[in-house]
Design an enzyme around this catalytic site. Structure first.
Site, PDB file in Angstrom:
ATOM      1  N   LYS A 201       0.822  -1.213   0.000  1.00 47.12           N
ATOM      2  CA  LYS A 201       0.000   0.000   0.000  1.00 47.12           C
ATOM      3  C   LYS A 201       0.854   1.261   0.000  1.00 47.12           C
ATOM      4  O   LYS A 201       2.060   1.237   0.231  1.00 47.12           O
ATOM      5  CB  LYS A 201      -0.983  -0.037   1.164  1.00 47.12           C
ATOM      6  CG  LYS A 201      -2.096  -1.052   0.923  1.00 47.12           C
ATOM      7  CD  LYS A 201      -3.314  -0.839   1.774  1.00 47.12           C
ATOM      8  CE  LYS A 201      -4.482  -1.684   1.264  1.00 47.12           C
ATOM      9  NZ  LYS A 201      -5.677  -1.568   2.119  1.00 47.12           N
ATOM     10  N   ARG A 235      -3.941 -10.017   4.281  1.00 49.74           N
ATOM     11  CA  ARG A 235      -4.330 -10.031   2.863  1.00 49.74           C
ATOM     12  C   ARG A 235      -3.160  -9.502   2.046  1.00 49.74           C
ATOM     13  O   ARG A 235      -2.756  -8.359   2.220  1.00 49.74           O
ATOM     14  CB  ARG A 235      -5.575  -9.161   2.681  1.00 49.74           C
ATOM     15  CG  ARG A 235      -6.148  -9.109   1.277  1.00 49.74           C
ATOM     16  CD  ARG A 235      -7.412  -8.247   1.282  1.00 49.74           C
ATOM     17  NE  ARG A 235      -8.022  -8.161  -0.038  1.00 49.74           N
ATOM     18  CZ  ARG A 235      -7.696  -7.245  -0.951  1.00 49.74           C
ATOM     19  NH1 ARG A 235      -6.766  -6.342  -0.671  1.00 49.74           N
ATOM     20  NH2 ARG A 235      -8.298  -7.231  -2.136  1.00 49.74           N
TER      21      ARG A 235
END
Length: 265
Positions: A201, A235
């Site tokens: 991210k 995840r």
């Protein structure tokens, strides 16, 4: 939890698994690499071209059918009608990044054997939210999750069906996501199994000045930290590397025995 996106505009893989044959091959590779769960998405969280519910269903259902005998299948969707079809096809988890913005999502999961991931975000699905502001990001995320869990319970979702996700980077800047990670114990204290979706991210990229292809080291550090502070599902895009990091962390914590013990025996 491995990530398989049947989208042409996903933030990390840039459509690498949009084609159905590529998505099905990715499912097999993820399962072989040790993924326990496979998360299948047909619409990105970020703004972009409209994707109808029918098209989303067409994107995700063939992958659900392929994956259901290989791992726990999760479907990343904010639409109750897509969730209902995914559960019928064999999905065991609905991953709602909108945080039950449509309470009918709880109705789609209630009374089934599926679990529901409730994620913190501020904006409606696929809607920009520039310059998000928080007075106390961890406290506000925890309060949001407690409120949305109550909505789910009131609509018949069982406590054992609920998973929470603080939503790293979703309507949060890098400083928000770092603080949220640092105080992840406060999110775990909400009292339900917690998923951490930190893989590649932007908060990792901005912290390390790392482009998308160069964020694996930062991702692994974040994954291990999240596990140590309460995450029980992670995840990720890079399954092989993450499985190694997670299994080593579990062994250090005494949760998993070594694969073998020959050294100095």
């Amino acid at each position: 939890m491995a990530i398989i996106n049947r989208t042409p505009d996903s933030f990390h893989d840039k459509g690498r698994t949009f084609a159905l044959d590529h998505a099905l091959s990715a499912v097999e590779r993820a399962a072989e690499a040790g993924a326990d769960w496979i998360d299948i998405g047909g619409v990105p969280f970020a703004p972009g071209p409209e994707v109808s519910a029918a098209e989303e269903i067409d994107r995700v259902l063939p992958v659900v059918i392929k994956a259901r005998d290989l791992a726990v299948v999760s479907v990343d969707t904010f639409r109750p009608e897509v969730a209902a079809e995914a559960i019928k096809a064999g999905a065991g988890v609905i991953n709602d990044t909108s945080g039950l913005r449509d309470p009918a999502m709880a109705d789609a999961v209630a009374g089934t054997g599926a679990q529901l991931v409730i994620t913190h975000s501020l904006a409606p699905p696929r809607t920009p939210w520039p310059s998000p502001r928080y007075g106390d990001v961890a406290a506000e995320v925890a309060a949001f999750l407690r409120d949305r869990v109550r909505v789910a319970l009131d609509r018949g979702v069982r406590p054992d069906q609920i998973i929470i996700d603080p939503g790293h980077d979703l309507n949060k800047n890098t400083l928000h996501s770092l603080e949220l990670t640092r105080r992840l114990d406060e999110i775990a204290a909400v009292g339900y199994p917690m998923l951490a979706a930190v893989s590649n991210k932007d908060f990792i990229g901005e912290t390390l000045d790392a482009a998308q292809p160069d964020r694996l080291a930062g991702t692994l550090a974040a994954v291990v930290f999240c596990i140590l502070h309460g995450a029980r599902i992670v995840r990720v895009h890079d399954v092989v590397a993450t499985v190694g990091a997670v299994r080593m962390t579990e062994a250090i914590l005494g949760w998993r025995p070594p694969a073998y013990t020959r050294h100095n025996v």
